[in-house]
Design a protein around this motif. Sequence first.
Motif, PDB file in Angstrom:
ATOM      1  N   ALA A 109       0.796  -1.155   0.036  1.00 47.96           N
ATOM      2  CA  ALA A 109      -0.006  -0.059   0.216  1.00 47.96           C
ATOM      3  C   ALA A 109       1.143   1.190   0.101  1.00 47.96           C
ATOM      4  CB  ALA A 109      -0.979  -0.113   1.344  1.00 47.96           C
ATOM      5  N   LEU A 110       1.846   1.167   0.885  1.00 47.23           N
ATOM      6  CA  LEU A 110       2.614   2.265   0.913  1.00 47.23           C
ATOM      7  C   LEU A 110       3.718   2.532  -0.309  1.00 47.23           C
ATOM      8  CD1 LEU A 110       4.014   2.168   4.598  1.00 47.23           C
ATOM      9  CD2 LEU A 110       2.203   3.833   3.507  1.00 47.23           C
ATOM     10  N   LEU A 111       3.858   1.228  -1.146  1.00 50.05           N
ATOM     11  CA  LEU A 111       4.597   1.504  -2.377  1.00 50.05           C
ATOM     12  C   LEU A 111       3.776   2.180  -3.392  1.00 50.05           C
ATOM     13  CD1 LEU A 111       7.269   0.587  -3.710  1.00 50.05           C
ATOM     14  CD2 LEU A 111       5.953  -1.622  -4.167  1.00 50.05           C
ATOM     15  N   THR A 112       2.527   2.003  -3.420  1.00 45.93           N
ATOM     16  CA  THR A 112       1.586   2.700  -4.355  1.00 45.93           C
ATOM     17  C   THR A 112       1.727   4.139  -4.311  1.00 45.93           C
ATOM     18  OG1 THR A 112       0.073   0.791  -3.930  1.00 45.93           O
ATOM     19  CG2 THR A 112      -0.841   2.406  -4.939  1.00 45.93           C
ATOM     20  N   TYR A 113       2.347   4.586  -3.347  1.00 50.69           N
ATOM     21  CA  TYR A 113       2.279   6.102  -3.281  1.00 50.69           C
ATOM     22  C   TYR A 113       3.259   6.689  -4.256  1.00 50.69           C
ATOM     23  CZ  TYR A 113      -0.746   6.677   0.487  1.00 50.69           C
ATOM     24  OH  TYR A 113      -1.874   6.527   1.495  1.00 50.69           O
ATOM     25  N   VAL A 114       4.360   5.800  -4.370  1.00 54.85           N
ATOM     26  CA  VAL A 114       5.563   6.232  -5.317  1.00 54.85           C
ATOM     27  C   VAL A 114       5.016   6.370  -6.917  1.00 54.85           C
ATOM     28  CG1 VAL A 114       7.796   5.340  -6.097  1.00 54.85           C
ATOM     29  CG2 VAL A 114       7.427   5.056  -3.708  1.00 54.85           C
ATOM     30  N   PRO A 115       4.246   5.467  -7.307  1.00 57.97           N
ATOM     31  CA  PRO A 115       3.936   5.934  -8.929  1.00 57.97           C
ATOM     32  C   PRO A 115       2.899   6.690  -8.746  1.00 57.97           C
ATOM     33  CG  PRO A 115       3.149   3.613  -8.085  1.00 57.97           C
ATOM     34  CD  PRO A 115       4.219   3.924  -7.121  1.00 57.97           C
ATOM     35  N   ALA A 116       2.086   6.735  -7.850  1.00 57.30           N
ATOM     36  CA  ALA A 116       0.956   8.049  -7.922  1.00 57.30           C
ATOM     37  C   ALA A 116       1.692   9.292  -7.854  1.00 57.30           C
ATOM     38  CB  ALA A 116       0.185   7.768  -6.627  1.00 57.30           C
ATOM     39  N   LEU A 117       2.610   9.277  -7.001  1.00 61.67           N
ATOM     40  CA  LEU A 117       3.394  10.910  -6.894  1.00 61.67           C
ATOM     41  C   LEU A 117       4.185  11.073  -8.196  1.00 61.67           C
ATOM     42  CD1 LEU A 117       4.214  10.728  -2.958  1.00 61.67           C
ATOM     43  CD2 LEU A 117       2.559  12.083  -4.130  1.00 61.67           C
ATOM     44  N   SER A 118       4.716  10.207  -8.431  1.00 63.42           N
ATOM     45  CA  SER A 118       5.398  10.207  -9.945  1.00 63.42           C
ATOM     46  C   SER A 118       4.448  10.568 -11.149  1.00 63.42           C
ATOM     47  CB  SER A 118       6.394   9.236 -10.351  1.00 63.42           C
ATOM     48  OG  SER A 118       5.591   7.974 -10.679  1.00 63.42           O
ATOM     49  N   VAL A 119       3.417  10.099 -11.192  1.00 59.61           N
ATOM     50  CA  VAL A 119       2.423  10.585 -12.157  1.00 59.61           C
ATOM     51  C   VAL A 119       2.030  12.164 -11.906  1.00 59.61           C
ATOM     52  CG1 VAL A 119      -0.016  10.043 -12.885  1.00 59.61           C
ATOM     53  CG2 VAL A 119       1.454   8.108 -12.701  1.00 59.61           C
ATOM     54  N   TRP A 120       1.745  12.410 -10.544  1.00 60.98           N
ATOM     55  CA  TRP A 120       1.369  13.688 -10.281  1.00 60.98           C
ATOM     56  C   TRP A 120       2.483  14.714 -10.676  1.00 60.98           C
ATOM     57  CZ3 TRP A 120      -3.210  15.309  -8.056  1.00 60.98           C
ATOM     58  CH2 TRP A 120      -3.200  16.694  -7.473  1.00 60.98           C
ATOM     59  N   GLY A 121       3.557  14.216 -10.328  1.00 57.96           N
ATOM     60  CA  GLY A 121       4.640  15.070 -10.923  1.00 57.96           C
ATOM     61  C   GLY A 121       4.946  15.354 -12.225  1.00 57.96           C
ATOM     62  N   LEU A 122       4.676  14.225 -13.028  1.00 52.88           N
ATOM     63  CA  LEU A 122       4.622  14.209 -14.473  1.00 52.88           C
ATOM     64  C   LEU A 122       3.484  15.342 -15.077  1.00 52.88           C
ATOM     65  CD1 LEU A 122       5.896  12.784 -16.823  1.00 52.88           C
ATOM     66  CD2 LEU A 122       4.087  11.311 -16.872  1.00 52.88           C
ATOM     67  N   ALA A 123       2.333  15.031 -14.309  1.00 51.81           N
ATOM     68  CA  ALA A 123       1.256  15.976 -14.732  1.00 51.81           C
ATOM     69  C   ALA A 123       1.391  17.276 -14.172  1.00 51.81           C
ATOM     70  CB  ALA A 123      -0.159  15.347 -14.268  1.00 51.81           C
ATOM     71  N   ALA A 124       2.085  17.694 -13.356  1.00 50.96           N
ATOM     72  CA  ALA A 124       2.476  18.875 -12.835  1.00 50.96           C
ATOM     73  C   ALA A 124       3.224  19.833 -13.633  1.00 50.96           C
ATOM     74  CB  ALA A 124       2.811  19.001 -11.342  1.00 50.96           C
ATOM     75  N   GLY A 125       4.186  18.965 -14.521  1.00 49.68           N
ATOM     76  CA  GLY A 125       5.108  19.555 -15.354  1.00 49.68           C
ATOM     77  C   GLY A 125       4.561  20.006 -16.623  1.00 49.68           C
ATOM     78  N   GLN A 126       3.266  19.506 -17.075  1.00 49.66           N
ATOM     79  CA  GLN A 126       2.477  19.635 -18.293  1.00 49.66           C
ATOM     80  C   GLN A 126       1.775  20.850 -18.402  1.00 49.66           C
ATOM     81  OE1 GLN A 126       3.053  17.521 -20.952  1.00 49.66           O
ATOM     82  NE2 GLN A 126       4.432  16.407 -19.654  1.00 49.66           N
ATOM     83  N   GLY A 127       1.391  21.516 -17.361  1.00 45.93           N
ATOM     84  CA  GLY A 127       0.545  22.456 -17.470  1.00 45.93           C
ATOM     85  C   GLY A 127      -0.047  23.163 -16.252  1.00 45.93           C
ATOM     86  N   PRO A 128      -1.307  23.951 -16.015  1.00 47.49           N
ATOM     87  CA  PRO A 128      -1.583  24.698 -15.186  1.00 47.49           C
ATOM     88  C   PRO A 128      -2.149  24.060 -14.071  1.00 47.49           C
ATOM     89  CG  PRO A 128      -2.938  25.160 -16.739  1.00 47.49           C
ATOM     90  CD  PRO A 128      -1.892  24.280 -17.441  1.00 47.49           C
ATOM     91  N   LEU A 129      -1.902  24.315 -12.589  1.00 49.81           N
ATOM     92  CA  LEU A 129      -2.785  23.672 -11.673  1.00 49.81           C
ATOM     93  C   LEU A 129      -4.099  23.819 -11.611  1.00 49.81           C
ATOM     94  CD1 LEU A 129      -0.394  24.383  -8.414  1.00 49.81           C
ATOM     95  CD2 LEU A 129      -0.993  22.252  -9.454  1.00 49.81           C
TER      96      LEU A 129
END
Length: 103
Positions: A83-103
Motif C-alpha cells: 500500500a505504501l509502495l503505491t504512493y511512489v508511482p502515484a506521486l510520480s504520475v502527479w509530478g509528471l502531470a504537474a510539469g505539463q500545465g497549469p494547476l
Amino acid sequence: ATVFLGSGLLFLAMVFAAAASAGAIAASFARDPGGFVSSSTYLYARQNIAQIFNVYALRMAAVFMISQATLWVRTGVMARWLALLTYVPALSVWGLAAGQGPL
C-alpha cells in the motif's frame, strides 16, 4: 470513498473526452486531408487533446491511486508495504502531470 469513486469516474470521463476529440480530428481529416492539417482548428484540437489527457486525466489517475493506497493502509486489505509502495508511482504520475500545465 467519495474521492476514490469521483476521481476514478472523472479519469474515465477525461479519457472518453480526449478520445472523442481525437475521433473528431480523424473524421475531419478524412473529409479534407490537405486543408485541415494547415488550419488553426487542427492545432487547437491537438492542444485540447493533449491538455485533457496529459494534464487533467493524469492528475485524476494520481488522485485515484493516492486515495486507493490510503484506503488500503487504513483498512489493511493489502500488505502495508504494498500500500505504501503505491504512493511512489502515484506521486510520480502527479509530478509528471504537474510539469505539463497549469494547476
